[in-house]
Scaffold this motif. Structure first.
Motif, short mmCIF file in Angstrom:
data_model
loop_
_atom_site.label_atom_id
_atom_site.label_comp_id
_atom_site.label_asym_id
_atom_site.label_seq_id
_atom_site.Cartn_x
_atom_site.Cartn_y
_atom_site.Cartn_z
N HIS A 163 0.76 -1.28 -0.02
CA HIS A 163 0.04 -0.16 -0.08
C HIS A 163 0.91 1.23 0.04
N ARG A 164 1.91 1.19 0.76
CA ARG A 164 2.86 2.49 1.02
C ARG A 164 3.48 3.10 -0.24
N HIS A 218 2.97 1.49 -3.39
CA HIS A 218 2.57 0.82 -4.94
C HIS A 218 2.44 2.23 -5.95
N ALA A 219 2.34 3.29 -5.28
CA ALA A 219 2.07 4.59 -6.22
C ALA A 219 3.35 5.60 -5.95
N ASP A 220 4.44 5.08 -5.43
CA ASP A 220 5.45 5.94 -5.22
C ASP A 220 6.95 5.15 -5.72
N ASP A 280 -6.50 0.92 -7.98
CA ASP A 280 -6.07 2.27 -7.74
C ASP A 280 -5.30 2.76 -9.04
N ARG A 281 -6.02 3.94 -9.49
CA ARG A 281 -5.28 4.42 -10.72
C ARG A 281 -4.11 5.37 -10.38
N LEU A 282 -3.75 5.51 -9.27
CA LEU A 282 -2.38 5.94 -8.80
C LEU A 282 -1.41 5.08 -8.88
N GLN A 310 -14.26 12.11 0.15
CA GLN A 310 -14.07 10.45 0.01
C GLN A 310 -14.20 10.13 -1.50
N THR A 311 -15.22 10.65 -1.99
CA THR A 311 -15.24 10.32 -3.44
C THR A 311 -13.95 10.74 -4.44
N ASP A 319 -11.09 8.77 -3.68
CA ASP A 319 -11.02 7.50 -4.55
C ASP A 319 -10.68 7.59 -5.76
N SER A 320 -10.80 8.80 -6.34
CA SER A 320 -10.94 8.82 -7.72
C SER A 320 -9.86 8.42 -8.58
N GLY A 321 -8.68 8.41 -8.15
CA GLY A 321 -7.41 7.94 -8.81
C GLY A 321 -6.81 9.17 -9.96
N VAL A 355 -7.69 13.79 -6.29
CA VAL A 355 -7.14 13.29 -5.13
C VAL A 355 -6.79 14.67 -4.26
N GLN A 365 -7.17 7.07 6.22
CA GLN A 365 -7.44 6.07 5.27
C GLN A 365 -6.77 6.17 4.03
N ARG A 366 -6.80 7.28 3.26
CA ARG A 366 -6.16 7.52 2.00
C ARG A 366 -4.53 7.42 2.06
N ARG A 426 -3.06 5.43 4.56
CA ARG A 426 -2.82 3.98 4.51
C ARG A 426 -2.81 3.41 3.27
N ARG A 427 -3.54 3.70 2.23
CA ARG A 427 -3.66 3.08 1.21
C ARG A 427 -2.82 3.55 0.01
N GLY A 428 -1.97 4.56 0.54
CA GLY A 428 -0.63 4.63 -0.39
C GLY A 428 -0.90 5.96 -1.25
N LEU A 429 0.07 6.64 -1.63
CA LEU A 429 -0.02 7.94 -2.34
C LEU A 429 1.20 8.29 -2.89
N PRO A 430 1.27 8.88 -4.03
CA PRO A 430 2.48 9.48 -4.55
C PRO A 430 3.00 10.54 -3.69
N LEU A 447 1.39 14.21 -3.35
CA LEU A 447 0.16 14.11 -2.56
C LEU A 447 0.25 13.71 -1.08
#
Lengths: 723, 270
Positions: free
Chosen positions: A536-537, A539-541, A576-578, B42-43, B46-48, B53, B74-75, B77-81, B84
């Protein structure tokens, strides 16, 4: 009878030889001279048996750095006998009472004990490739070119004057002489025996199974051979082959620096320049009368190291480390005589691998040529012994040596260290693997060796407890190698430490794929949580390519382990599209595969259930007759599974689904669900967050999804909402 | 929030209940609006789509209440670039809720040093006591940016038990430990701090001495000692520092300390 018969036979043999030599051909190296003629071979064998042993010499000759001088040192009196300023193209050669060295188009002969120039012999452009001597005679071989362009000459000097010259149109090797017998290897496969007195060839050996590049006498016997091995000439004369029971084979395992067993003087590098590294990288050995090698050992000289190896298995017996480059060495019985760059001479006791006698000349040198059997004193007798603990320490010290020229030997030391059964060797390998100052190749070998260790398991596991700490000055352990090592050992106790390193940002990213694999393999059930968090951490980085590869490895692991959390993570990554594209694709492919597996299982289940049902129906309808009632009219099949179709299908449980959200611990407003439906049958329901799974899945599965016009598996993502 | 509500006299219930009723209506309206906005955010999260985001994160930041935290956490935890993620950390900090602590602590071992530094700074800003071990651990980070953030955050936490490790960090060249040391060092240990004047450049230690000189718990004799030791350096840099400090904080010093500072300035040639 026996006493008189021998001379009679001997005379007849000599007569045959003379006949062969007087048939109108040149006196030596004629193309018409017969090979392997029994009588001639017997004559040579007899001549070798009767030849006097060459008088032992005790004078070594060295070459200084520029301005170049050569000097003679008497090893017995331990003093410098003479020094002579001279130019030279290659290292000097000892030949009886002379020292020969090439200077342009001439070979200069110096007196071994006085250093006086005796004679300069024109070479006609040929190169001195070998020399030997006995008493006042010396024989040298000169050669140039290869194949049909090869030109050579064998020259015998008697009392400093040229006694005879014998030309040939082949490459010639390094000759040897004992009494009246001159042995000359040539053309790779030939060994000609000439009389020292007149240069007439009287026997010729041709072997089809090896290279004859050098000949030498040792302890009254003649030996010939090349890089592949050597043979007792007398025995080869009987079989006309090199390889037989008497063959002393060169080591098959490559040794550091790839030194020749016997130098191939036919090759371009066959003759050493005065400053050649070949003086410092050598294999030393001496043949044993009864066959094999003296002390069952050969000695690898590599700059400052001497390694005693058991022959033929090449097990290391000891390692001696010198404090300067060794530039001259000879092996004798239980002794190796060394000469170093600082003009020091030393006997190394080969039983213990310890210095015995030593003296210094204070003359800097680039090469020192020692006479055979050159021991300063007499060596103790015995086979080299190996003390396992001492050997381990010696190998470790060799591997840790900071000299970058020694990397091949240091790698060899690591390889041999890894073969020791002592658990402490694991500690040594760990230290080498973890030392940033160690050459990368050596470090890499040590790390790799760790992964094959069966001993010292606790040391490997304990090493994983260490983490980087700037303030405490603690460096990162070699996590990747340790992960592979604990995996190979199936050391499940290392699992927490592995996870801890996966979470530690100071763990080198190169180690992450190995860590992931070890974590997933050693404790698959518990691995899902840390691997999911990791995926999770990152996958987008795209931190770097190793992190990406580790995430991909983790996806494979999650796919293998399965379970709701694993599937939920895979869905997250796939949807996840990211997500990085490669990761997304990998997760999607894993999911597809999982769904396919699940579908097959369900099909099987349905088939089983249907078979069971048919059996029951058959039983019930045995006594009944009549057609079944009218079928209810079927609704028109939708084209495909759409959100509207899902919405309509789930309408009866819409309220319950909202309740699932409302009653979740996080009082959630939203959830997501991935549905996989094939021909109306629900194959997969995966709900995010996972806490909703237990509540939502049974509700969804209880509904009947319509068959669609499009057949096959269809996947759809559906938002759960309180609205 | 509760302490900011007006208090009412029990003897006059009428207006009190009326006001409470109004407030209740307002809260209902606000919470309904929040719920809608959070749902929208939230929407977006979740958009991707990175832009959406980001908008979702901003929306939650604008809401700025504890309810905005769970979707953001939560976002995360789900991972971000990385860009972001930094935005999300800044938003967590801005919301200022201590419940953001576990998320920030978890991010303190992210592989990107910038994320680690950002999350440690956020922990300091939120004054989370539970973050103390994480911040101390941050002083041992391999990245100087992270170590600096950890030192600063420890200063913000004001936990004197961090002193030994902060001194250790200063010894190891983490000059960002200087300011928190100035904030935390007890008066009795100020001489130890002054000892660093012989080892480190003054500009690295200036934040420590500024903190010491401005602290209320520090007595004049200690302040005078600090001024004297600094003045001994007699550099233009010290002169400039004292002039600037007097100009910035003219009313923070007693007459004695003020005079001593002026005397020191006069004693150092321009």
């Amino acid at each position: 009878m026996i006493e008189t018969a021998a001379p009679t036979r001997s005379l007849s043999l000599w007569a045959l030889v003379l006949l062969a030599g007087c048939a109108g051909s040149p006196s030596a190296f004629s193309a018409r001279f017969p090979d392997n003629q029994r009588a001639a071979s017997d004559a040579l064998a007899q001549a070798l048996r009767e030849a006097p042993r060459p008088a032992p010499r005790t004078v070594a000759v060295g070459v200084t750095p520029a301005p170049t001088r050569i000097f003679g040192v008497d090893l017995q009196s331990q003093r410098v006998l003479w020094q002579q300023a001279t130019e030279l193209d290659q290292a000097p050669m000892l030949a009886g009472t002379l020292v020969l060295l090439q200077q342009g188009d001439q070979v200069k002969a110096f007196d071994l004990t006085s250093g006086q120039l005796v004679r300069a012999i024109p070479t006609g452009g040929l190169q001195l490739v070998g020399a030997a001597g006995d008493g006042s005679t010396a024989v040298m071989s000169l050669s140039l070119g290869n194949g049909t362009a090869a030109r050579s000459e064998v020259v015998l000097l008697r009392d400093g004057s040229v006694a005879w010259r014998r030309p040939l149109d082949q490459r010639v090797g390094a000759p040897a002489q004992a009494g009246d017998v001159v042995l000359v290897p040539w053309g790779s496969q030939f060994l000609s025996a000439l009389h020292a007195r007149d240069g007439v060839e009287f026997a010729r050996l041709r072997v089809p199974d090896g290279v004859l590049a050098q000949v030498f006498f040792s302890d009254g016997k003649a030996y010939a051979g090349g890089p592949e091995g050597a043979t007792d000439v007398a025995l080869a004369l009987q079989s006309n082959h090199m390889r037989g029971p008497q063959f002393i084979a060169a080591p098959q395992t490559p040794l550091p620096g790839r030194p020749d067993f016997l130098r191939d003087v036919y090759s371009r590098d066959g003759v050493l320049r005065p400053d050649s590294a070949g003086h410092s990288i050598r294999l030393l050995w001496s043949p044993r009368q009864s066959g094999g090698l003296t002390d069952e050992s050969l000695y690898l000289v590599f700059y400052r190291f001497v390694v005693a190896l058991h022959y033929p298995d090449l097990a290391v017996r000891w390692v001696y480390t010198h404090d300067a480059d060794i530039i001259g060495a000879e092996a004798g019985a239980s002794v190796v005589t060394l000469a170093d760059r600082n003009g020091r001479f030393m006997d190394l006791n080969t039983i213990q691998g310890k210095p015995a006698r030593t003296f210094s000349t204070d003359l800097q040198a680039t090469a020192i040529v020692l006479p055979r059997n050159s021991a300063i004193g007499s060596g103790a007798e015995g086979v080299p012994v190996s003390d396992p603990q001492r050997l381990r320490e010696q190998l470790r010290a060799a591997a840790q040596d900071p000299d970058s020229r020694l990397v091949p030997l240091r790698r060899f030391a690591v390889e041999r260290l890894a073969q020791l059964s002592d658990p402490a060797a694991t500690g040594d390998l760990l230290a080498l693997c973890n030392d940033p100052l160690v050459a990368p190749a050596v470090q890499g070998d040590a790390c790799e060796a760790l992964t094959r260790r069966k001993e010292g398991r606790e040391l490997i596991v304990a090493a994983l407890d260490r983490h980087y700490d700037y303030l405490a000055g603690i460096d990162v352990p070699p996590v990747g190698a340790l992960a592979r090592a604990v995996l190979a050992l199936n050391a499940k106790e290392a699992y927490p430490a592995l996870v801890s390193h996966l979470e530690d940002p100071h763990t080198p990213s190169t180690a992450l794929p190995d860590l992931v694999q070890a974590i997933a393999t050693l404790n698959p059930a518990q691995a899902i949580a840390p691997l999911s968090t990791f995926c999770h951490r990152y996958h987008a980085d795209p931190v770097d390519e190793h992190v990406i590869r580790a995430v991909e490895e983790a996806i494979v692991a999650l796919f293998t382990v399965q379970g709701p959390l694993a599937i939920e993570t895979l869905i997250d990554l796939a949807e996840d599209r990211l997500s990085l594209q490669g990761i997304r694709d990998k997760a999607a492919a894993s999911l597809t595969q999982l769904e396919e597996t699940s579908r097959l299982a369900r099909q099987q289940q349905e088939a089983d259930a249907q078979a069971a049902g048919e059996q029951a129906t058959q039983g019930a309808s045995d006594g009944e007759s009549g057609a079944a009632g009218p079928q209810p009219e079927e609704e028109a099949e939708p084209e495909r599974l759409t959100l509207a179709v899902v919405e309509r299908t789930l309408r009866p449980v819409k309220h319950e689904l909202r309740t699932c959200l409302a009653q979740s611990t996080g009082n959630l407003f939203h959830g997501r669900m991935v549905l996989v439906v094939r021909d109306g049958a629900v194959e997969l329901v995966s709900v995010t967050p996972s806490e909703l799974q237990g509540c939502v899945e049974p509700l969804v599965r209880a509904q009947t999804f319509p068959r669609t016009q499009r057949s096959g598996r269809q996947q759809i993502s559906y938002e759960l909402s309180r609205k | 929030m509760e302490s900011q509500l007006p208090t009412f006299d029990r003897a006059r219930p009428g207006p009190r209940y009326a006001l409470l009723g109004g407030l209740g209506l307002l809260l209902w309206w606000a919470s309904a609006g929040h719920a809608q906005s959070i749902e929208n955010a939230q929407t977006l999260l979740d958009s991707g789509d990175p832009a959406q985001v980001e908008e979702g994160i901003e929306t939650l930041g604008l809401i700025g209440t504890a309810e905005a935290l769970p979707p953001l956490q939560q976002r995360i935890r789900r991972g971000l670039p990385p860009a972001l993620l930094r935005h999300a950390i800044v938003t967590l900090t801005a919301i200022g809720e201590p419940t953001a602590g576990p998320t920030l602590i978890a991010l303190s071992d992210h592989r990107r040093p910038a994320i680690r530094a950002e999350s440690l700074s956020a922990l300091g800003s939120l004054h989370l006591r539970d973050a103390y071990p994480t911040l101390v651990h941050g002083l041992s980070d391999g990245d100087p940016q992270v170590r600096s953030a950890a030192a600063e955050a420890l200063g913000q936490l004001g936990n004197p038990t961090a002193l030994p490790v902060l001194f250790q960090a200063l010894d190891k060249g983490n000059l960002e430990a200087s300011a928190p040391l100035g904030q935390l060092t007890p008066a009795s240990d100020v001489p130890r701090l002054l000892g660093y004047l012989e080892q480190l450049p003054f500009r690295s230690l200036a934040p420590a001495f500024t903190a010491v000189l401005l602290r209320k718990d520090i007595t004049d004799p200690v302040r005078l000692d600090v001024v004297a030791r600094i003045a001994d350096l007699a550099t233009r840099e010290v002169r400039g520092y004292l002039i600037d400090l007097l100009a910035r904080e003219p009313d923070r010093f007693s007459v004695r300390v003020h005079d001593a500072m002026r005397a020191a300035i006069r004693g150092i040639p321009e």
